[in-house]
Scaffold this active site. Structure first.
Site, mmCIF file in Angstrom:
data_model
loop_
_atom_site.group_PDB
_atom_site.id
_atom_site.type_symbol
_atom_site.label_atom_id
_atom_site.label_comp_id
_atom_site.label_asym_id
_atom_site.label_seq_id
_atom_site.Cartn_x
_atom_site.Cartn_y
_atom_site.Cartn_z
ATOM 1 N N ASN A 78 0.849 -1.190 0.000
ATOM 2 C CA ASN A 78 0.000 0.000 0.000
ATOM 3 C C ASN A 78 0.880 1.234 0.000
ATOM 4 O O ASN A 78 1.979 1.214 0.578
ATOM 5 C CB ASN A 78 -0.891 -0.029 1.264
ATOM 6 C CG ASN A 78 -1.974 1.022 1.229
ATOM 7 O OD1 ASN A 78 -1.749 2.190 1.533
ATOM 8 N ND2 ASN A 78 -3.153 0.618 0.844
ATOM 9 N N TYR A 92 2.784 2.554 3.601
ATOM 10 C CA TYR A 92 3.494 1.270 3.734
ATOM 11 C C TYR A 92 2.972 0.310 4.806
ATOM 12 O O TYR A 92 2.806 -0.871 4.539
ATOM 13 C CB TYR A 92 4.997 1.509 3.935
ATOM 14 C CG TYR A 92 5.735 2.087 2.740
ATOM 15 C CD1 TYR A 92 5.078 2.476 1.579
ATOM 16 C CD2 TYR A 92 7.119 2.242 2.780
ATOM 17 C CE1 TYR A 92 5.758 3.009 0.494
ATOM 18 C CE2 TYR A 92 7.819 2.766 1.696
ATOM 19 C CZ TYR A 92 7.129 3.154 0.557
ATOM 20 O OH TYR A 92 7.821 3.671 -0.509
ATOM 21 N N CYS A 104 0.947 -9.285 4.299
ATOM 22 C CA CYS A 104 1.768 -10.403 3.809
ATOM 23 C C CYS A 104 0.901 -11.466 3.137
ATOM 24 O O CYS A 104 -0.298 -11.595 3.416
ATOM 25 C CB CYS A 104 2.507 -11.069 4.963
ATOM 26 S SG CYS A 104 3.832 -10.088 5.686
ATOM 27 N N GLU A 148 0.960 -14.685 3.605
ATOM 28 C CA GLU A 148 0.473 -15.703 4.550
ATOM 29 C C GLU A 148 -0.801 -15.240 5.245
ATOM 30 O O GLU A 148 -1.747 -16.005 5.428
ATOM 31 C CB GLU A 148 1.539 -15.997 5.610
ATOM 32 C CG GLU A 148 2.826 -16.564 5.054
ATOM 33 C CD GLU A 148 3.846 -15.487 4.693
ATOM 34 O OE1 GLU A 148 3.440 -14.406 4.208
ATOM 35 O OE2 GLU A 148 5.043 -15.723 4.898
ATOM 36 N N CYS A 194 7.071 -13.838 8.416
ATOM 37 C CA CYS A 194 7.439 -12.820 9.406
ATOM 38 C C CYS A 194 6.820 -13.164 10.757
ATOM 39 O O CYS A 194 5.957 -14.050 10.867
ATOM 40 C CB CYS A 194 6.999 -11.431 8.935
ATOM 41 S SG CYS A 194 5.253 -11.061 9.226
ATOM 42 N N CYS A 199 2.975 -12.988 10.987
ATOM 43 C CA CYS A 199 2.315 -14.112 10.307
ATOM 44 C C CYS A 199 2.450 -15.394 11.115
ATOM 45 O O CYS A 199 1.516 -16.200 11.180
ATOM 46 C CB CYS A 199 2.879 -14.291 8.901
ATOM 47 S SG CYS A 199 2.362 -12.972 7.781
#
Ligand code: THU
Length: 137
Positions: A45, A48, A53, A55, A90, A93
């Site tokens: 986006n 930011y 993500c 996942e 990450c 996630c």
């Protein structure tokens, strides 16, 4: 389902990745206990932090479809135009995946191709995790 098939689906998910800022394209295929598979991609986006993500895209699609029992996930990621790397999920996630699985059984495949991948349990990636049992009444 074979690992290779789930990886193939993750590559399919990656085709929709929207990453004009990082140019790092990620796809995910989340396998549910009933055999259904949900695909996800990263969605960046202009603001930011509002990006998501791959996942979590797959995870939230599954939950919104009533699927709360998860078996494993395949992840494929790499810079646009380059070979994929072993892309680990990450921290956020990992925690989201933790919600609807047994972390000692849930597998995470990080794949560069259908033949070249690493496979770990969520527990290995997120030891001593905080799960629903801590807060359920
Ligand atoms: N990203 C994912 O979608 N999954 C991961 O496992 C690692 C990072 C995304 C977020 C962002 O759009 C881009 O990759 C670079 O961090």
């Amino acid at each position: 389902m074979q690992d290779q098939e789930l990886i193939r689906l993750a590559f399919h998910g990656r085709k929709e990745a929207y990453a004009p800022y990082s140019h790092f394209l990620v796809g995910a295929a989340l396998l549910c206990e009933d055999g259904s598979v949900y695909l996800g991609c990263n969605i960046e986006n202009a603001s930011y932090p509002a990006g998501n993500c791959a996942e979590r895209t797959a995870a939230f699609k599954a939950v919104s479809d009533g699927k709360r029992d998860w078996k494993g996930i395949a992840i494929v990621g790499g810079r646009d135009g380059e070979d994929c790397v072993y892309c680990p999920p990450c921290g956020i996630c990992r925690q989201v995946l933790r919600e609807f699985c047994d972390p000692s059984q849930f597998f995470v495949i990080m794949a560069r191709s259908e033949q070249d991948y690493e496979k770990m349990t969520l527990e290995e990636l997120l030891p001593h995790s905080f799960g629903p049992d801590y807060v359920r009444g």
